[in-house]
Motif scaffolding. Structure first.
Motif, PDB file in Angstrom:
ATOM      1  N   ASP A 269       0.868  -1.187   0.000  1.00  0.00           N
ATOM      2  CA  ASP A 269       0.000   0.000   0.000  1.00  0.00           C
ATOM      3  C   ASP A 269       0.902   1.232   0.000  1.00  0.00           C
ATOM      4  O   ASP A 269       0.899   2.022   0.953  1.00  0.00           O
ATOM      5  CB  ASP A 269      -0.924  -0.017   1.221  1.00  0.00           C
ATOM      6  N   PRO A 270       1.701   1.411  -1.060  1.00  0.00           N
ATOM      7  CA  PRO A 270       2.731   2.459  -1.040  1.00  0.00           C
ATOM      8  C   PRO A 270       2.185   3.862  -0.875  1.00  0.00           C
ATOM      9  O   PRO A 270       2.895   4.744  -0.374  1.00  0.00           O
ATOM     10  CB  PRO A 270       3.431   2.281  -2.392  1.00  0.00           C
ATOM     11  N   ASP A 271       0.952   4.105  -1.290  1.00  0.00           N
ATOM     12  CA  ASP A 271       0.354   5.436  -1.163  1.00  0.00           C
ATOM     13  C   ASP A 271      -0.577   5.550   0.034  1.00  0.00           C
ATOM     14  O   ASP A 271      -1.283   6.554   0.183  1.00  0.00           O
ATOM     15  CB  ASP A 271      -0.415   5.784  -2.443  1.00  0.00           C
ATOM     16  N   ASP A 272      -0.612   4.507   0.880  1.00  0.00           N
ATOM     17  CA  ASP A 272      -1.470   4.477   2.069  1.00  0.00           C
ATOM     18  C   ASP A 272      -2.906   4.859   1.709  1.00  0.00           C
ATOM     19  O   ASP A 272      -3.521   5.727   2.326  1.00  0.00           O
ATOM     20  CB  ASP A 272      -0.933   5.417   3.149  1.00  0.00           C
ATOM     21  N   THR A 273      -3.425   4.173   0.727  1.00  0.00           N
ATOM     22  CA  THR A 273      -4.779   4.496   0.268  1.00  0.00           C
ATOM     23  C   THR A 273      -5.846   4.141   1.289  1.00  0.00           C
ATOM     24  O   THR A 273      -6.952   4.696   1.249  1.00  0.00           O
ATOM     25  CB  THR A 273      -5.078   3.764  -1.050  1.00  0.00           C
ATOM     26  N   ASP A 274      -5.530   3.238   2.215  1.00  0.00           N
ATOM     27  CA  ASP A 274      -6.528   2.914   3.237  1.00  0.00           C
ATOM     28  C   ASP A 274      -6.415   3.814   4.470  1.00  0.00           C
ATOM     29  O   ASP A 274      -7.198   3.690   5.405  1.00  0.00           O
ATOM     30  CB  ASP A 274      -6.447   1.444   3.646  1.00  0.00           C
ATOM     31  N   GLY A 275      -5.428   4.700   4.483  1.00  0.00           N
ATOM     32  CA  GLY A 275      -5.325   5.694   5.531  1.00  0.00           C
ATOM     33  C   GLY A 275      -4.933   5.187   6.897  1.00  0.00           C
ATOM     34  O   GLY A 275      -5.132   5.886   7.892  1.00  0.00           O
ATOM     35  N   ASP A 276      -4.318   3.995   6.964  1.00  0.00           N
ATOM     36  CA  ASP A 276      -3.946   3.468   8.283  1.00  0.00           C
ATOM     37  C   ASP A 276      -2.532   3.867   8.694  1.00  0.00           C
ATOM     38  O   ASP A 276      -2.057   3.463   9.753  1.00  0.00           O
ATOM     39  CB  ASP A 276      -4.101   1.952   8.318  1.00  0.00           C
ATOM     40  N   GLY A 277      -1.854   4.652   7.866  1.00  0.00           N
ATOM     41  CA  GLY A 277      -0.510   5.104   8.198  1.00  0.00           C
ATOM     42  C   GLY A 277       0.589   4.130   7.849  1.00  0.00           C
ATOM     43  O   GLY A 277       1.767   4.422   8.063  1.00  0.00           O
ATOM     44  N   ILE A 278       0.235   2.963   7.293  1.00  0.00           N
ATOM     45  CA  ILE A 278       1.214   1.942   6.943  1.00  0.00           C
ATOM     46  C   ILE A 278       1.327   1.882   5.425  1.00  0.00           C
ATOM     47  O   ILE A 278       0.335   1.688   4.727  1.00  0.00           O
ATOM     48  CB  ILE A 278       0.813   0.564   7.501  1.00  0.00           C
ATOM     49  N   SER A 279       2.551   2.042   4.922  1.00  0.00           N
ATOM     50  CA  SER A 279       2.748   2.172   3.473  1.00  0.00           C
ATOM     51  C   SER A 279       3.795   1.185   2.968  1.00  0.00           C
ATOM     52  O   SER A 279       4.739   1.559   2.279  1.00  0.00           O
ATOM     53  CB  SER A 279       3.175   3.606   3.128  1.00  0.00           C
ATOM     54  N   GLY A 280       3.661  -0.051   3.325  1.00  0.00           N
ATOM     55  CA  GLY A 280       4.640  -1.041   2.911  1.00  0.00           C
ATOM     56  C   GLY A 280       4.715  -1.180   1.404  1.00  0.00           C
ATOM     57  O   GLY A 280       3.723  -1.047   0.695  1.00  0.00           O
ATOM     58  N   ARG A 281       5.918  -1.428   0.913  1.00  0.00           N
ATOM     59  CA  ARG A 281       6.093  -1.698  -0.511  1.00  0.00           C
ATOM     60  C   ARG A 281       7.156  -2.769  -0.691  1.00  0.00           C
ATOM     61  O   ARG A 281       8.040  -2.945   0.147  1.00  0.00           O
ATOM     62  CB  ARG A 281       6.454  -0.433  -1.274  1.00  0.00           C
ATOM     63  N   ALA A 282       7.033  -3.491  -1.791  1.00  0.00           N
ATOM     64  CA  ALA A 282       7.931  -4.611  -2.055  1.00  0.00           C
ATOM     65  C   ALA A 282       9.268  -4.108  -2.574  1.00  0.00           C
ATOM     66  O   ALA A 282       9.330  -3.163  -3.369  1.00  0.00           O
ATOM     67  CB  ALA A 282       7.301  -5.559  -3.068  1.00  0.00           C
ATOM     68  N   GLN A 283      10.330  -4.752  -2.119  1.00  0.00           N
ATOM     69  CA  GLN A 283      11.637  -4.538  -2.725  1.00  0.00           C
ATOM     70  C   GLN A 283      11.701  -5.335  -4.022  1.00  0.00           C
ATOM     71  O   GLN A 283      11.202  -6.469  -4.095  1.00  0.00           O
ATOM     72  CB  GLN A 283      12.743  -5.004  -1.778  1.00  0.00           C
ATOM     73  N   ILE A 284      12.267  -4.744  -5.049  1.00  0.00           N
ATOM     74  CA  ILE A 284      12.461  -5.432  -6.323  1.00  0.00           C
ATOM     75  C   ILE A 284      13.928  -5.315  -6.685  1.00  0.00           C
ATOM     76  O   ILE A 284      14.495  -4.216  -6.691  1.00  0.00           O
ATOM     77  CB  ILE A 284      11.572  -4.843  -7.437  1.00  0.00           C
ATOM     78  N   VAL A 285      14.556  -6.441  -6.948  1.00  0.00           N
ATOM     79  CA  VAL A 285      15.992  -6.480  -7.197  1.00  0.00           C
ATOM     80  C   VAL A 285      16.266  -7.200  -8.505  1.00  0.00           C
ATOM     81  O   VAL A 285      15.413  -7.919  -9.033  1.00  0.00           O
ATOM     82  CB  VAL A 285      16.729  -7.183  -6.041  1.00  0.00           C
ATOM     83  N   TRP A 286      17.459  -6.997  -9.030  1.00  0.00           N
ATOM     84  CA  TRP A 286      17.861  -7.722 -10.231  1.00  0.00           C
ATOM     85  C   TRP A 286      18.537  -9.015  -9.816  1.00  0.00           C
ATOM     86  O   TRP A 286      19.486  -9.016  -9.036  1.00  0.00           O
ATOM     87  CB  TRP A 286      18.806  -6.895 -11.096  1.00  0.00           C
ATOM     88  N   SER A 287      18.038 -10.122 -10.321  1.00  0.00           N
ATOM     89  CA  SER A 287      18.594 -11.421  -9.988  1.00  0.00           C
ATOM     90  C   SER A 287      19.731 -11.765 -10.932  1.00  0.00           C
ATOM     91  O   SER A 287      19.537 -11.860 -12.150  1.00  0.00           O
ATOM     92  CB  SER A 287      17.515 -12.507 -10.073  1.00  0.00           C
ATOM     93  N   THR A 288      20.919 -11.960 -10.360  1.00  0.00           N
ATOM     94  CA  THR A 288      22.045 -12.445 -11.153  1.00  0.00           C
ATOM     95  C   THR A 288      21.796 -13.874 -11.620  1.00  0.00           C
ATOM     96  O   THR A 288      22.163 -14.259 -12.730  1.00  0.00           O
ATOM     97  CB  THR A 288      23.330 -12.387 -10.311  1.00  0.00           C
ATOM     98  N   GLU A 289      21.123 -14.641 -10.784  1.00  0.00           N
ATOM     99  CA  GLU A 289      20.870 -16.050 -11.096  1.00  0.00           C
ATOM    100  C   GLU A 289      19.936 -16.214 -12.278  1.00  0.00           C
ATOM    101  O   GLU A 289      20.145 -17.076 -13.137  1.00  0.00           O
ATOM    102  CB  GLU A 289      20.293 -16.742  -9.862  1.00  0.00           C
TER     103      GLU A 289
END
Length: 513
Positions: A269-289
């Protein structure tokens, strides 16, 4: 047998509250969930509402892979309870490689040479002592082996964007661009072979800060400041970014790897659209494998996508050992460290790299199958009260109690397990107090991955200390809570203000995990 359990996919953003498409399950031996199974999973992972008794299977934090909680320092060193006989043999072989002390080249011990020339430890076990949590150096013990400094500098405007930077820029529109230090690389290596200079020594200075709690209690927090003393390769850059890291516990990694990516992404919920103050977002990385973007799951900022890639990166950066994924014989050494690059190494015709694919697979298998111990006293009234306080305080907004792993079409101990990691595995803004001001991938300088809590109550038993958080600054679980800020500031404030009896119950609940 050693197939990655990770989901490799080009992750896509989705509207808040909608389940993002799981694009990678077809790459795994995954059996699709039936409608009936989905209903069962939803019921099993629903948040608790009754705190008078434990939930079904709550004591088995790692599902059927859970092991009996031992009372000695080996509590984190057991194999998955549901592992096969053949798997147990491979686990023991992997343990041997995990504990192996590497030596310099050339050496008569051809299977163990290739250390350094610059490094942080001589074995995996030296950082992850007893497969547990690292610590900052004590005044009476100057050892820094289980803690080091990540290094980076801001990318120059003319630097070409990396593949993951291009991907993140297209996804988010903006990305903080950094590079490893041109001279020192991606981490400060404070040990070196004879004839080579260490890159420097990490020094920590602490400032004590008093925090007043309800009921007349006072807790002192220690605020660390980091510096590099005795640089061995010239003056440090003025824009050098430092990020301290202690070695995290090793338990439950294979189970975390087997959580469906869609279940993790659903909580974004990166934009905290539900208004609970929590805005977690996923890390995205480049996989060498797998040479593509993947969901980051491992490390303090979720900078690694798979257990195998995490293991290979640690071999390279921490020990200076080359692997099929990171084949540089000199590890993290840079072009400015010519003596390191020109030194003898352990690559040979027989195994190709200093640890070959078979050896890396065995270490990966070992790391995936370090079992989560069972809960202690989950039915104790004080523990149950603490669990209720944990929920009512808002801790579960980030520390998601439960997941069900993928059903895998093999004999994997991680297949279709109800697990209790108490983490959403997302990035969260933790405020100025914990900020390292060092971006990493999608994470900015204030964001950290929610760490799993399972096993946290056994830290002193396994490792002989009570140091927590990414740099071990907290000397108790209560201090760790009081360092929470940013998105967790309201929950922290509730802990400060709650009756002392509720704080004590909350800590007792955490110690039962």
């Amino acid at each position: 047998m050693y197939r990655s359990l990770c989901l490799f996919a080009v992750l896509v953003s989705s509207s808040a509250g909608a389940a993002p498409p799981d694009l990678a399950d077809h790459h795994l031996n995954v059996l699709p969930r039936t409608q009936a199974e989905t209903a069962r999973i939803d019921a099993a992972t629903a948040r608790a509402t009754d705190f008078t008794t434990p939930e079904a299977f709550e004591a088995n934090q790692g599902g059927a892979a859970t092991v009996r909680a031992r009372s000695d320092a080996d509590a984190f060193s057991q194999s998955s309870a549901n592992i096969s006989f053949e798997g147990e043999l491979n686990f023991k072989l992997g343990n041997g490689l995990f504990r192996k002390l590497w030596v310099s080249s050339p050496s008569s011990t051809l299977a163990s040479d290739g250390l350094g020339p610059l490094f942080n430890a001589r074995s995996c076990q030296r950082c992850h002592l007893k497969d547990g949590r690292g610590h900052p150096p004590e005044a009476s013990d100057d050892s820094r082996v289980s803690m080091f400094l990540r290094l980076s500098v801001p990318a120059a405007p003319q630097d070409e964007m990396t593949e993951i930077e291009r991907y993140l820029a297209a996804l988010d529109g903006q990305v903080d661009r950094t590079r490893p230090d041109p001279m020192l690389g991606g981490q400060l290596q404070d040990l070196a072979l004879p004839g080579h200079a260490p890159e420097g020594q990490m020094h920590i200075d602490y400032e004590e800060i008093a925090v007043d709690l309800s009921g007349g209690d006072t807790v002192s927090l220690r605020r660390p400041t980091y510096r590099v003393a005795g640089p061995g390769y010239g003056a440090l850059r003025h824009d050098l970014q430092l990020s301290p890291r202690v070695a995290p516990p090793m338990i439950g990694l294979g189970l975390i790897e087997a959580i469906p990516a869609s279940d993790i992404l659903r909580a974004e919920d990166p934009d905290d659209t539900d208004g609970d103050g929590i805005s977690g977002r996923a890390q995205i990385v480049w996989s060498t494998e797998f040479d593509q973007p993947m969901l980051g799951r491992f490390g303090w900022k979720a900078g690694m996508p798979t257990v195998r890639e995490q293991s290979a990166a640690a071999f390279s950066g921490d020990i200076g050992i080359s692997t099929p994924l990171f084949p540089a014989a000199a590890g993290d050494c840079t072009q400015g460290q010519s003596a390191c690059l020109d030194a003898p190494h352990g690559d040979g015709d027989a195994r190709g790299t200093e640890i070959d694919s078979e050896g890396l697979d065995l270490v990966t298998f070992y790391s995936r199958n370090l079992a989560v111990p069972a809960r202690r006293n989950p039915d104790d009234p004080q523990v149950l009260r603490g669990k209720q306080v944990f929920y009512e305080t808002g801790c579960t907004a980030c520390h998601t109690p439960k997941f069900v792993t993928h059903r895998l079409d093999d004999d994997s101990p991680q297949s279709f397990q109800l697990i209790w990691p108490y983490s959403d595995l997302l990035l969260h803004d933790m405020g100025d107090g914990l900020a390292d001001d060092r971006p990493e991938g999608r994470a900015n300088g204030r964001e950290w991955r929610t760490p799993p809590l399972w096993g946290i109550g056994l830290t002193r038993q396994v490792n002989g200390h009570d140091y927590y958080l990414h740099d071990g600054r907290a000397r108790s679980l209560l201090e760790a809570i009081l360092w929470h800020g940013g998105e967790a500031e309201p929950a922290k404030a509730r802990v400060v203000q709650m009756p002392p009896a509720d704080r004590a119950a909350l800590i007792e609940f955490l110690e039962s995990l």
